[in-house]
Design a protein around this motif. Structure first.
Motif, PDB file in Angstrom:
ATOM      1  N   GLY A 168      13.138  14.254   3.660  1.00 52.99           N
ATOM      2  CA  GLY A 168      12.513  14.171   4.975  1.00 52.99           C
ATOM      3  C   GLY A 168      11.007  14.149   4.812  1.00 52.99           C
ATOM      4  N   LEU A 169      10.329  15.045   5.512  1.00 55.31           N
ATOM      5  CA  LEU A 169       8.893  15.250   5.328  1.00 55.31           C
ATOM      6  C   LEU A 169       8.717  16.604   4.649  1.00 55.31           C
ATOM      7  N   GLY A 170       8.689  16.578   3.317  1.00 58.14           N
ATOM      8  CA  GLY A 170       8.576  17.805   2.548  1.00 58.14           C
ATOM      9  C   GLY A 170       9.901  18.449   2.202  1.00 58.14           C
ATOM     10  N   TRP A 171      10.910  18.297   3.048  1.00 55.77           N
ATOM     11  CA  TRP A 171      12.238  18.878   2.810  1.00 55.77           C
ATOM     12  C   TRP A 171      13.128  17.929   2.004  1.00 55.77           C
ATOM     13  N   MET A 172      14.020  18.511   1.184  1.00 54.03           N
ATOM     14  CA  MET A 172      15.093  17.767   0.536  1.00 54.03           C
ATOM     15  C   MET A 172      16.320  17.832   1.429  1.00 54.03           C
ATOM     16  N   LEU A 173      17.104  16.764   1.401  1.00 48.93           N
ATOM     17  CA  LEU A 173      18.292  16.670   2.249  1.00 48.93           C
ATOM     18  C   LEU A 173      19.502  16.326   1.396  1.00 48.93           C
ATOM     19  N   ASN A 174      20.652  16.832   1.801  1.00 44.91           N
ATOM     20  CA  ASN A 174      21.889  16.447   1.133  1.00 44.91           C
ATOM     21  C   ASN A 174      23.040  16.647   2.096  1.00 44.91           C
ATOM     22  N   PRO A 194       0.812  -1.220   0.000  1.00 42.11           N
ATOM     23  CA  PRO A 194       0.000   0.000   0.000  1.00 42.11           C
ATOM     24  C   PRO A 194       0.847   1.272   0.000  1.00 42.11           C
ATOM     25  N   ILE A 195       0.194   2.372  -0.324  1.00 37.59           N
ATOM     26  CA  ILE A 195       0.820   3.685  -0.162  1.00 37.59           C
ATOM     27  C   ILE A 195       0.724   4.067   1.307  1.00 37.59           C
ATOM     28  N   LYS A 196       1.856   4.331   1.919  1.00 38.61           N
ATOM     29  CA  LYS A 196       1.878   4.776   3.303  1.00 38.61           C
ATOM     30  C   LYS A 196       1.856   6.305   3.369  1.00 38.61           C
ATOM     31  N   VAL A 197       1.477   6.825   4.505  1.00 36.91           N
ATOM     32  CA  VAL A 197       1.423   8.281   4.684  1.00 36.91           C
ATOM     33  C   VAL A 197       2.765   8.914   4.357  1.00 36.91           C
ATOM     34  N   VAL A 198       3.845   8.329   4.837  1.00 36.86           N
ATOM     35  CA  VAL A 198       5.171   8.903   4.616  1.00 36.86           C
ATOM     36  C   VAL A 198       5.517   8.985   3.129  1.00 36.86           C
ATOM     37  N   HIS A 199       4.962   8.075   2.325  1.00 41.52           N
ATOM     38  CA  HIS A 199       5.265   8.080   0.893  1.00 41.52           C
ATOM     39  C   HIS A 199       4.732   9.325   0.201  1.00 41.52           C
ATOM     40  N   ALA A 227       4.672  12.256   1.584  1.00 44.87           N
ATOM     41  CA  ALA A 227       5.506  13.368   2.029  1.00 44.87           C
ATOM     42  C   ALA A 227       6.924  13.317   1.488  1.00 44.87           C
ATOM     43  N   ASN A 228       7.368  12.147   1.018  1.00 41.47           N
ATOM     44  CA  ASN A 228       8.749  12.062   0.504  1.00 41.47           C
ATOM     45  C   ASN A 228       8.814  11.698  -0.981  1.00 41.47           C
ATOM     46  N   HIS A 229       7.680  11.870  -1.670  1.00 40.39           N
ATOM     47  CA  HIS A 229       7.638  11.716  -3.138  1.00 40.39           C
ATOM     48  C   HIS A 229       7.973  10.303  -3.604  1.00 40.39           C
ATOM     49  N   THR A 230       7.535   9.308  -2.853  1.00 36.45           N
ATOM     50  CA  THR A 230       7.739   7.912  -3.265  1.00 36.45           C
ATOM     51  C   THR A 230       6.419   7.152  -3.336  1.00 36.45           C
ATOM     52  N   SER A 231       5.310   7.864  -3.519  1.00 34.46           N
ATOM     53  CA  SER A 231       3.983   7.249  -3.450  1.00 34.46           C
ATOM     54  C   SER A 231       3.648   6.377  -4.652  1.00 34.46           C
ATOM     55  N   ALA A 232       4.350   6.581  -5.774  1.00 39.18           N
ATOM     56  CA  ALA A 232       4.062   5.891  -7.039  1.00 39.18           C
ATOM     57  C   ALA A 232       2.760   6.374  -7.683  1.00 39.18           C
ATOM     58  N   LEU A 233       2.163   7.418  -7.139  1.00 39.27           N
ATOM     59  CA  LEU A 233       0.978   8.007  -7.757  1.00 39.27           C
ATOM     60  C   LEU A 233       1.367   8.781  -9.010  1.00 39.27           C
ATOM     61  N   PRO A 234       0.457   8.912  -9.973  1.00 37.04           N
ATOM     62  CA  PRO A 234       0.754   9.752 -11.138  1.00 37.04           C
ATOM     63  C   PRO A 234       0.896  11.210 -10.730  1.00 37.04           C
ATOM     64  N   LYS A 235       1.617  11.975 -11.526  1.00 34.60           N
ATOM     65  CA  LYS A 235       1.877  13.381 -11.179  1.00 34.60           C
ATOM     66  C   LYS A 235       0.614  14.228 -11.234  1.00 34.60           C
ATOM     67  N   VAL A 236      -0.336  13.853 -12.064  1.00 31.86           N
ATOM     68  CA  VAL A 236      -1.662  14.472 -12.064  1.00 31.86           C
ATOM     69  C   VAL A 236      -2.685  13.350 -12.086  1.00 31.86           C
ATOM     70  N   PHE A 237      -3.800  13.571 -11.414  1.00 35.03           N
ATOM     71  CA  PHE A 237      -4.848  12.557 -11.387  1.00 35.03           C
ATOM     72  C   PHE A 237      -5.824  12.726 -12.553  1.00 35.03           C
ATOM     73  N   ARG A 238      -5.814  13.924 -13.158  1.00 41.41           N
ATOM     74  CA  ARG A 238      -6.678  14.155 -14.305  1.00 41.41           C
ATOM     75  C   ARG A 238      -5.899  14.903 -15.383  1.00 41.41           C
ATOM     76  N   SER A 239      -5.860  14.341 -16.577  1.00 42.12           N
ATOM     77  CA  SER A 239      -5.241  15.007 -17.727  1.00 42.12           C
ATOM     78  C   SER A 239      -6.340  15.604 -18.597  1.00 42.12           C
ATOM     79  N   PHE A 240      -6.225  16.892 -18.880  1.00 40.39           N
ATOM     80  CA  PHE A 240      -7.241  17.551 -19.686  1.00 40.39           C
ATOM     81  C   PHE A 240      -6.967  17.324 -21.172  1.00 40.39           C
ATOM     82  N   PRO A 241      -8.022  17.227 -22.000  1.00 42.55           N
ATOM     83  CA  PRO A 241      -7.851  17.015 -23.441  1.00 42.55           C
ATOM     84  C   PRO A 241      -7.062  18.153 -24.085  1.00 42.55           C
ATOM     85  N   PRO A 242      -6.346  17.853 -25.176  1.00 40.71           N
ATOM     86  CA  PRO A 242      -5.554  18.886 -25.870  1.00 40.71           C
ATOM     87  C   PRO A 242      -6.363  20.113 -26.254  1.00 40.71           C
TER      88      PRO A 242
END
Length: 352
Positions: A288-294, A108-113, A115-130
């Protein structure tokens, strides 16, 4: 020409001179217009403004773009501390309705996923026609924003029923603004309030940031800095409402310096929790949670940038080991890399 650049006149210290030089180098580009810089170092805040035309102040409003995602991470961390949400829970625990599609290979998709961009969800849930997208390109910015504002929370949740995953959640980083918007829905569900109320109340009462909010009222709109696109064309300031865009936030350099101060304070448990590694490597890139780390020279740094079509580029970076934080906001969208160069030159001048 740099001799035509206005500033608020702070030229007393070596830091003042270095900030001024970095800002003026950035403003050599014909399409850049202005830059506001905040530096917090070892308990002291420094604020600078430079412009070719109208000079901003520390109380001027900017839209800070995707830096808004760090505020979502902050509220998520607080929700976890409040025992309202568990980062390792299946997100469906906090959604109304049945979503049998929100897993891949029984993972499953966990809550943390979210917040850290690893959810595997599409970048948009709805694509509008051209045809619709072509029509939108012929509209002004306000009309485009008004169209997307019709995409409500109910629209997002209806489309969520249709998404299909093709990757195991938690295994691959893929930057995703819509997933962060879904995170907002979860927070609204557990707090039984709008995200706007949740986050502004937290910022006002916990962090002393009264001038940081997702949406500005009419009087506040008059205090916004004029934004420009990457060709120097003025852009109308608009509230980015609706659930189609990612999280949005408006702030001032003064408030963002307070945000940096709070993020560097070990006593702020939610903020410190948001900095903890949840994906990636502790020695290189992570999230992290919303933040990028390096990491650089063995020291962890924490950051997020943001770019908006209404004319702003933002970079916020924290160096906890050195008690240093830098916020840079330009009122153009010319070159995010160049904004990073300003930040790097200021950091080097302080820490060398």
């Amino acid at each position: 020409m740099t001799e035509n650049i206005m500033s608020d006149g702070k030229m007393k210290t070596r830091l003042d001179s270095m900030v001024s030089q970095s800002a003026k180098n950035y403003l050599k580009n014909n399409y850049t217009n202005g830059v506001s810089i905040g530096v917090y170092y070892k308990g002291k805040s420094h604020c600078y403004n430079f412009a070719k035309s109208k000079l901003a102040s520390e109380k001027s409003f900017y839209n800070i773009g995707s830096v808004a995602k760090t505020f979502v991470g902050m509220i998520l961390a607080q929700a976890a501390l409040d025992k309202k949400i568990n980062l390792d829970d299946d997100i469906r625990r906090y959604l109304d309705g049945d979503y049998p599609n929100l897993h891949y290979q029984n993972k499953p998709i966990k809550v943390v996923h979210l917040a850290n961009h690893t959810s595997a969800l599409p970048k948009v849930f709805r694509s509008f026609p051209p045809k619709i997208l072509d029509s939108l390109r012929n509209l002004g910015l306000k009309d485009q924003v008004d169209f997307y504002a019709l995409y409500t929370r109910d629209s997002l949740m209806a489309d969520l029923h249709q998404v299909k995953l093709d990757t195991i959640p938690g295994t691959k980083f893929s930057y995703n603004s819509t997933a962060m918007t879904l995170m907002i829905v979860l927070l609204e569900n557990v707090y039984h309030d709008s995200y706007e109320n949740i986050v502004t109340n937290y910022l006002r009462t916990r962090l002393n940031m009264p001038n940081t909010k997702p949406f500005l009222n009419e009087s506040e709109m008059h205090l916004t800095v004029q934004g420009y696109n990457n060709k120097g064309i003025p852009q109308q300031f608009v509230n980015l409402k609706g659930y189609y865009f990612g999280p949005t936030m408006n702030s001032t350099i003064e408030d963002m310096l307070q945000y940096i101060k709070s993020n560097l304070d070990p006593k702020e448990k939610a903020l410190q929790m948001a900095h903890q590694l949840t994906f990636g490597s502790k020695n290189s890139f992570g999230v992290g949670l919303g933040w990028m780390l390096n990491s650089e020279n063995g020291k962890r740094y924490i950051y997020h940038d943001g770019n908006t079509k209404i004319g702003f580029n933002t970079l916020c970076t924290l160096y906890p080991d050195d008690e240093l934080g830098i916020i840079i906001i330009t009122n153009d969208t010319v070159d995010q890399k160049k904004v990073g160069e300003i930040e790097n030159s200021i950091k080097q001048s302080i820490l060398q």
